[in-house]
Structure formats: structure tokens, C-alpha cells
Write an enzyme that holds these catalytic residues in place. Sequence first.
Site, PDB file in Angstrom:
ATOM      1  N   PRO A  72      27.082  21.606  55.725  1.00 53.53           N
ATOM      2  CA  PRO A  72      26.421  20.371  55.309  1.00 53.53           C
ATOM      3  C   PRO A  72      27.422  19.386  54.709  1.00 53.53           C
ATOM      4  O   PRO A  72      28.282  19.763  53.916  1.00 53.53           O
ATOM      5  CB  PRO A  72      25.427  20.858  54.246  1.00 53.53           C
ATOM      6  CG  PRO A  72      26.042  22.103  53.692  1.00 53.53           C
ATOM      7  CD  PRO A  72      26.769  22.739  54.846  1.00 53.53           C
ATOM      8  N   GLY A 113      24.632  18.749  60.066  1.00 53.64           N
ATOM      9  CA  GLY A 113      23.873  17.689  60.721  1.00 53.64           C
ATOM     10  C   GLY A 113      22.471  17.508  60.191  1.00 53.64           C
ATOM     11  O   GLY A 113      21.658  16.801  60.791  1.00 53.64           O
ATOM     12  N   ARG A 157      28.740   1.490  58.671  1.00 51.73           N
ATOM     13  CA  ARG A 157      27.667   2.103  59.443  1.00 51.73           C
ATOM     14  C   ARG A 157      26.635   1.107  59.982  1.00 51.73           C
ATOM     15  O   ARG A 157      26.224   1.219  61.142  1.00 51.73           O
ATOM     16  CB  ARG A 157      26.977   3.204  58.639  1.00 51.73           C
ATOM     17  CG  ARG A 157      27.886   4.392  58.325  1.00 51.73           C
ATOM     18  CD  ARG A 157      27.148   5.508  57.591  1.00 51.73           C
ATOM     19  NE  ARG A 157      26.200   6.169  58.461  1.00 51.73           N
ATOM     20  CZ  ARG A 157      24.890   6.071  58.362  1.00 51.73           C
ATOM     21  NH1 ARG A 157      24.337   5.309  57.416  1.00 51.73           N
ATOM     22  NH2 ARG A 157      24.097   6.712  59.198  1.00 51.73           N
ATOM     23  N   CYS A 187      34.586 -11.664  57.341  1.00 50.39           N
ATOM     24  CA  CYS A 187      34.495 -12.812  58.252  1.00 50.39           C
ATOM     25  C   CYS A 187      34.016 -12.353  59.626  1.00 50.39           C
ATOM     26  O   CYS A 187      34.739 -12.395  60.622  1.00 50.39           O
ATOM     27  CB  CYS A 187      35.854 -13.502  58.352  1.00 50.39           C
ATOM     28  SG  CYS A 187      35.772 -15.150  59.066  1.00 50.39           S
TER      29      CYS A 187
END
Length: 442
Positions: free
Chosen positions: A291, A248, A330, A361
Site C-alpha cells: 500500500p 493499488g 495529477r 503559466c
Amino acid sequence: MHLYGTQTVNGKGHLTIGGVDTVDLAHTYGTPLVVYDIALFRERAQAFKETFNNVGVRAQVAYASKAFSSIAIYEIANQEGLSLDVVSGGELHTAVVAGFPRERIHFHGNNKSFTELQYAFDEKIGCIVIDNFSEIALVKEIAESRQEKMNVLIRVTPGVEASTHDYITTGQEDSKFGFDLKNGQTDKAFRQLHDHPYIKLLGMHCHIGSQIFETDAFRLAAEALMEKMIVWRDDYEFVCEVLNLGGGFGIRYTEEDQPLNPSAYVEEMAEVVLSLTRTHNYPLPEIWIEPGRSLVGDAGTSLYTVGSMKEVPGVRTYIAVDGGMSDNIRPALYGAKYTAVTANRMDESHEKQVTIAGKCCESGDKLIEEAHLVEPAEGDIIAMFCTGAYGYSMASNYNRLPKPAVVFCENGHHQLVVRRETYEDVVRLDIPLQSVEQLEKI
């Protein structure tokens, strides 16, 4: 502008990655294209390992491969001596095909199927991270029926809330992951596992979230797990060999982000563990970390070609590129922010504010709302930085768009590691409708 890893600008005014001209890459492989700076991946991997060596702690650094999974990246991870965190049968199979050492594979996930767990036993992987009571029953059933041993960790939610987006927070009590440390679930799981003849309980695991910039939450999580380990030692004479503190660790997506050096997270966690083991005379466990984003996030750059443009007077200028939410969900999913440059005109002033829109679209298909680029022209190559984590791995065929190609660059060389999907690939699993006559013959 902030460049990453080996990125430079060559004499043509073009962005280069790993000593390779990105404009040449776009012409050779087409766009959208995801380009990985492999030297940066290697540098980060070694930095994590060296930090553990410097603080005198035995460790495993496991690449959290959900960030980006492919045969080639698993091969690089193996070259760097990393372990591997997989979260599905598909990721496990990719590791098997890549020839990754099975003893360094750790299997995560909150809903592993019976078939997936059997596959883990078939391949004799290094560890299963057990997430819930249903999984305890499944692992016991498989181990007992085969009379085969399996190493496991107990995943716990330590009740630590990290400062990050709600969608990527995982360590708080209200989480779909793991056993709650505070309400007795973790102790119940421990009692079901620690003395089983075919299950070797190595210790505990936690993961408090993603894209975290401060170290306080990691320290609190380490303290919470160590305190529970000490209780188990005192009450059951059981000593945990492994303490897995997850990953994280944040990276820089924009100038607003101020990540710490990866070594800072390792040093803080190690300090807590070393202090508590000395105070309570507890054998020092091996520390594992996972990681993912911090290895591949800013090692990845997405290249796009500018197509149509639209000016909304007094509002904004849209430039549309040949990718979008289909290869990077994202921004649309949780407002992730990125920076970009005009890769073929790096020596020109990047002062034109534009919105980079994708071709899906959807009105929400905007990669960057306030990008600063060169005055745009059709055919420009746009490089969007730090797309190496959760871009390609979350890509879809929305609007039946083929997924992009992936290229690795290092020391002036480039190599295709994931080919671009074709339209034939997009329809490959479709089955044409059968006529009534055909159905009657079945």
C-alpha cells in the site's frame, strides 16, 4: 463536508489536523504547504497488519514509497514495523540515510541500472523484484562476480485489467512492467532463476494498478499467480515462499468515490490463497502487499493562500492560489479530482462555486474546476484534501517555482520534515556560460 483522519474544526472556525490549527501552520511555514496527519498513517498501517493477523496469514506490509518519499516518512514506516518498496537508486539512498532496516527493503522498477543494482547488493537489501530478462542478466552478473546471494521475486503481468485510469493500470498484458503470465515469459524467467547458486527465488509479484475500488481484480490476480505456483511445484518441485500481490487500494478523493475498508482487500486476497493452498495441499506462502496511496493519500492536505480572482460573467469565477501543477500535477496529468475547503472560515457556508487555478503559466493549471468554498477573499487559506500521494513526489520546478515545505502533525505537535526550496535551491545546479577565453584554457 467530509473530513479525514484527525481533522476537526476548532473554536476559531479553523480546520485543524493532528490537533494543530492549519491557519497557524500556514503563518508559521508559509504556503504552499503539505501537511501530513501521521496518526492516520499509523492507523492505516496497523489496520493492514492486524487484518493479516486475524486471518492467520504470515505477511509483510511494505510502504510503496513512490507515493511520498522522504527520510521522515521512512522513519515513521519503520516505527510501525512496515517493509519498504523503493523504485530507484534515489529512493533506496533515502532509505539508507533514514537508517531503514535493509532486510525489509524491496527494490522495484522496470529499468534498474547496473549502478542501482550494485547499490542494492552493497546494502544487502531484502529483495529485488526482477522485471525483465535484461535485469536477470545484470543481477546474475553482479551476484556471480561478487559471489554474493540475493533474494528475488519475479514480477508478472497476470492479464487482469482493473477498473482505473489507463495511466495507472499495470496488470494487463500490454504493460511496460513484468513478465507476461500467459505467453510463456514467466516460465522462461523462472527457469533462468530458480536453480542459480547465488539467487534465491522467493516467489512472484504482481501489481494490477492503482486507485481500485473493487476486490474482483485482486481475487483474479491471486488465483492466476497461485495456479502458476502450483504448476511449478508439480513440474519442478519448487515451492514459492512469497506471494506479493502489490497494492493499488483506492481512497476517497471526492464524495463520488466509494472505497472499501482496507481490510476488505486483504481479506479477499487471503481467502483465495488459503482456499487454493488447502485444495492443492500447497504450503501457505507469506503474503506481501504494497500500500502507498492508501497509507498517505488522505493523510496529506495541501494548504494554499488565495491571491488574484477573476469573474467571467455567466461562466465561472477563478481564484488563483500560490501553488498549482508544480506541486500537484495529477489534475492536469489525468483529470484527478479533489475537494477543498476554506480552512480559515470553516464555520461559514461553503456554497460559492469557483475554479481553483494555480499560478503556473498554463491554461490547464486548474487544481479543482468546481470547488465549493466560502465567498473568496484575498488571503484566505484553502485546504485541498487527499494530496498526500503523488503530489510532492511528482512535484517539479516548472516556471522555476520552488517546491513546497512538508510538515508532520500528530497529537498537537507539528514538525518540519522537508524544508521549502529557495530561489537559491532552484538555480543551485545551473552552470553559467563560459567565455571563449575560458573555454580555450580548458
